[in-house]
Design a protein around this motif. Structure first.
Motif, PDB file in Angstrom:
ATOM      1  N   TYR A  32       0.518  -1.269   0.470  1.00 13.76           N
ATOM      2  CA  TYR A  32      -0.089   0.004   0.352  1.00 13.76           C
ATOM      3  C   TYR A  32       0.914   0.892   0.130  1.00 13.76           C
ATOM      4  O   TYR A  32       1.891   1.326   0.882  1.00 13.76           O
ATOM      5  N   ARG A  92       3.050   0.574   3.535  1.00 12.42           N
ATOM      6  CA  ARG A  92       2.829  -0.061   4.964  1.00 12.42           C
ATOM      7  C   ARG A  92       2.904  -1.622   4.050  1.00 12.42           C
ATOM      8  O   ARG A  92       2.327  -1.822   2.323  1.00 12.42           O
ATOM      9  N   TYR A  94       0.852  -5.799   3.432  1.00  6.49           N
ATOM     10  CA  TYR A  94      -0.236  -6.078   3.343  1.00  6.49           C
ATOM     11  C   TYR A  94      -0.756  -6.487   5.099  1.00  6.49           C
ATOM     12  O   TYR A  94      -1.887  -5.625   5.678  1.00  6.49           O
ATOM     13  N   SER A  95      -0.076  -6.876   5.928  1.00  7.04           N
ATOM     14  CA  SER A  95      -0.405  -7.216   7.278  1.00  7.04           C
ATOM     15  C   SER A  95       0.178  -6.312   8.582  1.00  7.04           C
ATOM     16  O   SER A  95      -0.590  -6.784   9.275  1.00  7.04           O
ATOM     17  N   ALA A  97      -0.753  -3.619   9.803  1.00  9.19           N
ATOM     18  CA  ALA A  97      -2.204  -2.560  10.757  1.00  9.19           C
ATOM     19  C   ALA A  97      -1.592  -1.514   9.970  1.00  9.19           C
ATOM     20  O   ALA A  97      -1.431  -1.252   8.598  1.00  9.19           O
ATOM     21  N   SER A  98      -0.928  -0.858  11.005  1.00  3.58           N
ATOM     22  CA  SER A  98      -1.304   0.291  10.915  1.00  3.58           C
ATOM     23  C   SER A  98      -0.058   1.451  10.540  1.00  3.58           C
ATOM     24  O   SER A  98       0.245   2.789  11.047  1.00  3.58           O
TER      25      SER A  98
ATOM     26  N   SER B  33      -3.999   5.577  16.204  1.00  7.11           N
ATOM     27  CA  SER B  33      -2.161   5.358  16.719  1.00  7.11           C
ATOM     28  C   SER B  33      -1.714   7.368  16.703  1.00  7.11           C
ATOM     29  O   SER B  33      -2.156   7.382  16.533  1.00  7.11           O
ATOM     30  N   TYR B  35       2.315   9.006  16.788  1.00  6.74           N
ATOM     31  CA  TYR B  35       3.417   8.807  15.714  1.00  6.74           C
ATOM     32  C   TYR B  35       3.964  10.112  16.308  1.00  6.74           C
ATOM     33  O   TYR B  35       3.797  10.885  16.727  1.00  6.74           O
ATOM     34  N   PHE B  45       6.441   5.782  13.784  1.00  9.56           N
ATOM     35  CA  PHE B  45       5.171   5.050  14.422  1.00  9.56           C
ATOM     36  C   PHE B  45       5.346   4.781  15.887  1.00  9.56           C
ATOM     37  O   PHE B  45       6.269   3.925  16.089  1.00  9.56           O
ATOM     38  N   PHE B  47       2.858   3.801  18.277  1.00  7.24           N
ATOM     39  CA  PHE B  47       1.708   2.880  18.807  1.00  7.24           C
ATOM     40  C   PHE B  47       0.112   2.602  18.041  1.00  7.24           C
ATOM     41  O   PHE B  47       0.029   3.689  17.472  1.00  7.24           O
ATOM     42  N   GLN B  48      -0.598   1.280  17.651  1.00  6.82           N
ATOM     43  CA  GLN B  48      -1.779   1.850  17.235  1.00  6.82           C
ATOM     44  C   GLN B  48      -2.761   0.798  18.344  1.00  6.82           C
ATOM     45  O   GLN B  48      -1.866  -0.242  19.144  1.00  6.82           O
ATOM     46  N   ARG B  55      -2.441  -3.011  19.068  1.00  6.06           N
ATOM     47  CA  ARG B  55      -2.177  -3.604  17.658  1.00  6.06           C
ATOM     48  C   ARG B  55      -1.101  -3.636  17.460  1.00  6.06           C
ATOM     49  O   ARG B  55      -0.519  -5.095  16.384  1.00  6.06           O
ATOM     50  N   THR B  97      -8.366  -1.743  11.645  1.00  5.29           N
ATOM     51  CA  THR B  97      -7.029  -2.009  11.736  1.00  5.29           C
ATOM     52  C   THR B  97      -5.934  -2.059  11.155  1.00  5.29           C
ATOM     53  O   THR B  97      -4.922  -1.674  11.336  1.00  5.29           O
ATOM     54  N   GLY B  98      -6.732  -1.862   9.458  1.00  7.91           N
ATOM     55  CA  GLY B  98      -5.846  -2.190   8.609  1.00  7.91           C
ATOM     56  C   GLY B  98      -5.652  -2.935   7.979  1.00  7.91           C
ATOM     57  O   GLY B  98      -4.510  -3.511   7.243  1.00  7.91           O
ATOM     58  N   ASP B  99      -5.105  -4.722   8.990  1.00  5.67           N
ATOM     59  CA  ASP B  99      -5.105  -5.997   8.392  1.00  5.67           C
ATOM     60  C   ASP B  99      -5.310  -6.175   7.390  1.00  5.67           C
ATOM     61  O   ASP B  99      -6.670  -6.487   6.826  1.00  5.67           O
ATOM     62  N   GLY B 100      -4.748  -6.014   6.455  1.00 11.51           N
ATOM     63  CA  GLY B 100      -4.593  -6.446   4.745  1.00 11.51           C
ATOM     64  C   GLY B 100      -6.013  -5.544   4.376  1.00 11.51           C
ATOM     65  O   GLY B 100      -6.149  -6.341   3.686  1.00 11.51           O
ATOM     66  N   VAL B 101      -6.176  -4.931   4.527  1.00  7.24           N
ATOM     67  CA  VAL B 101      -7.184  -4.362   4.789  1.00  7.24           C
ATOM     68  C   VAL B 101      -6.842  -2.456   3.843  1.00  7.24           C
ATOM     69  O   VAL B 101      -5.969  -2.240   4.475  1.00  7.24           O
TER      70      VAL B 101
END
Lengths: 112, 116
Positions: A32, A92, A94-95, A97-98, B33, B35, B45, B47-48, B55, B97-101
């Motif tokens: 991403y 970032r 894929y896995s 997170a943020s 999150s 920064y 970065f 924390f999230q 996470r 969370t942004g996991d894979g999304v």
């Protein structure tokens, strides 16, 4: 070696010019890719968001991703004085997170 | 709609002191999150948090801690402040969370911390 490298500039161009901003990266797992604009003493504002390779256009802005070269670009057409800001590339996996990894930013100035 | 809000805007502390920074996410966003942005650098970065659970954590010492409250607001705490902690601290919120999304993060204006 930093994960994301970005020329800090400053870059100064006349109004109406085409601006090219670039970043290189080393982590092939990045999928991403984002460009943020940050005005002085403000938080970053998302401009473009691209998944994997290819081009994406939004108005005067075009983002390009070349994963084979690990190289991303942002083009600004018909640049305006209001485009003067610091531009941050970010990416970032894929896995992850943020956990976004940012470049150091390029300071851009558009001369009227 | 209100964006991400942070308080205070500016803060001056001395070495060894403790500081608490606060963040309210966009309404409906469950992920926050934090920064750190040192002058002339991109954000790093820290924390999230998602649904009050940590996470993700960046490469920062244990002097940095955070938490998320039931209303999804968040606090960042820094103990035993060092001169090198002087920076703009940014909070970002997102829906997931942004996991894979493809999950967009929206940043607040930041808190500028100066350590003397």
């Amino acid at each position: 070696q930093k994960e994301v490298e970005q020329d800090p500039g400053p870059l100064s161009v006349p109004e109406g010019a085409i601006v090219s901003l670039n970043c290189t990266y080393s982590n092939s797992a990045f999928q991403y890719f984002m460009w943020y604009r940050q005005y002085s003493r403000k938080g970053p504002e998302l401009l473009m968001y691209t998944y994997s390779s290819g081009n994406k256009e939004d108005g005067r802005f075009t983002a390009q991703v070349d994963k084979s070269s690990k190289y991303i670009s942002l083009f600004i057409r018909d640049s305006q004085p209001s485009d003067s800001a610091t531009y941050l590339c970010a990416m970032r996996t894929y896995s992850s997170a943020s956990k976004i990894i940012f470049g150091s930013g390029t300071r851009l100035s558009i001369r009227p | 709609d209100a964006g991400v809000t942070q308080s205070p805007t500016h803060l001056i502390k001395t070495r060894g002191q403790h500081v608490t920074l606060r963040c309210s996410p966009i309404s409906g966003h469950k992920s926050v999150s934090w920064y750190q942005q040192v002058l002339g650098q991109g954000p790093q970065f820290i924390f999230q948090y998602y649904e009050k659970e940590e996470r993700g954590r960046g490469n920062f010492p244990d002097r940095f801690s955070a938490r998320q409250f039931p209303n999804y607001s968040s606090e960042l705490n820094v103990n035993a402040l060092l001169l090198g902690d002087s920076a703009l601290y940014l909070c970002a919120s997102s829906l997931l969370t942004g996991d894979g999304v493809a999950d967009t993060q929206y940043f607040g204006p930041g808190t500028r911390l100066t350590v003397l």
